[in-house]
Design a protein around this motif. Sequence first.
Motif, short mmCIF file in Angstrom:
data_model
loop_
_atom_site.label_atom_id
_atom_site.label_comp_id
_atom_site.label_asym_id
_atom_site.label_seq_id
_atom_site.Cartn_x
_atom_site.Cartn_y
_atom_site.Cartn_z
N LYS A 193 3.50 1.54 -1.35
CA LYS A 193 2.70 2.60 -0.73
C LYS A 193 3.48 3.91 -0.72
N ARG A 226 -7.57 8.14 -6.59
CA ARG A 226 -8.62 7.34 -5.93
C ARG A 226 -8.56 5.87 -6.33
N ASP A 227 -8.04 5.56 -7.51
CA ASP A 227 -7.97 4.16 -7.93
C ASP A 227 -7.00 3.34 -7.09
N GLY A 285 -6.92 3.58 -3.72
CA GLY A 285 -7.45 3.54 -2.36
C GLY A 285 -6.99 4.70 -1.49
N ASN A 312 -8.60 5.73 8.76
CA ASN A 312 -7.78 5.92 7.57
C ASN A 312 -6.33 5.54 7.81
N LYS A 318 -6.24 1.72 7.82
CA LYS A 318 -6.37 1.19 6.45
C LYS A 318 -5.03 1.28 5.72
N ASP A 362 -4.13 -2.39 5.09
CA ASP A 362 -4.84 -2.85 3.90
C ASP A 362 -3.95 -2.69 2.67
N LYS A 389 -4.64 -2.75 -0.34
CA LYS A 389 -5.28 -2.00 -1.41
C LYS A 389 -5.26 -0.49 -1.16
N THR A 390 -4.99 -0.10 0.08
CA THR A 390 -4.89 1.32 0.41
C THR A 390 -3.43 1.72 0.28
#
Length: 455
Positions: free
Chosen positions: A326, A345-346, A348, A364, A367, A371, A373-374
């Motif tokens: 991240k 954006r791909d 997340g 947000n 997430k 998450d 994926k974020t």
Amino acid sequence: MSIFPYQIEGAEFLSGPGFGKLLADEMGLGKTIQAIRGLDRVLAKKALIVCPSVARINWLREYEMWSVAKIPTEIMFQLTDRPHLNGHLICSFNYAVENCDMLKQLGFEVLIVDEAHLLKSHEADRSKKILGAAGIIRSTTIKRCWLLSGTPAPNDASELWIMLYTFGVTDLKFDAFINKFCIVRPTTYGLKVVSTKPDQISELRKLLSKIMLRRLKKDVMKELPPISYHHMNVEPGLVDLEILPSFTQYFMPTNKRAELNAELKRQNDLLVSVESNMKAGLDDKIQALSAISDSISTLRRYIGLQKCEPAIEIIKSELESKAYEKIVIFAIHRDVIETMRVGLRDFGAVVIYGGTDPEKRQKNIDKFQNDPKTRVFIGNIHAAGTAITLTKAHNITIIEPDWVPGNNAQAIMRVHRIGQTEPVFVRFIVLDGTLDAKIGYILKRKTEQLTQIFD
């Protein structure tokens, strides 16, 4: 500036006996510095450095900063460029592919490939032209090849084959290699690699140990500061001003680009005038910049937008190669934040800026923290710089620093706070050879001072 003991060890590893080496340190540990000092140690007069195009300028600046030998070094920007200096050469992967035969004749002693995982496919043209049987590596003058990558095999063991085979660590052909080390599935197009065989990982490590040095941040944490500050020089990217809300007034209902250009020039002239008359003290310089920040807001927004294209390319490559899980990105202007969001954006990407609904704001943050994926958080330094926690990341990229350094420090503390278990890597993106770079260095230094106080 001095280098860390583990970086000296890395330079010694690269410059030691042997033709092929893989430096696979985790991102943020300074592989570029180690390679530069390695060149000094082997007394290389001519080295070819192949890297992503967006990293060419930064390689030159790092070489100028860290090399003791200071061999003449130039960059090939266009595919048709030809070297003028008798020294080191920096080029993109595309340039190396298009000019493979010419480069083989130039007498390079060392070949360095940065982000070497981009050569993971043995069938790709760039892999063949650089590491293949007729590639640049086969030049009779090249005595050493150093591959740099924090993620040598982003997906599975098959991506290690080209390195291991080229450096003579395995004599297995590709199909035999993947059959031994990978779980494969036959398809109408040939064998498809599903994953690495768990019972072969030990054997793979033995093979890699013959050519690879890899350290993680946790391995050298005693040497690292809790926060390290860096800057990356980039070339200006393209900006489509006509589609950006904050520039609509210059294009609708009539095209007033000439008026915009005149305004940008006026603001740039003001900035140049103030910068040229700045006093020597760091605090005095920052006060002078802060005093005119509102008067050059259009220029600052435009400069921020120029950084978006190269920054997106850099961060996308890092995320795709799993250099980290991240990242937190900070900026000032909404146009810049939205441009970064669309570009990432791909992965997340979520955003927070002034006016974000409180419920959406917390959603947000949650997430990003929870998450997998974020993977990207993009925040306005003011709106996302206080009272939130973003400890799931330990990498920060600042596209637009605030001209009040304390605001940058507060934003960085969203990541470097209770719950953070890793050293934090902070990178300022600056436009090479411009006032933006000078200002970026000033703000980086002051921000670093402030965070040291907070620590």
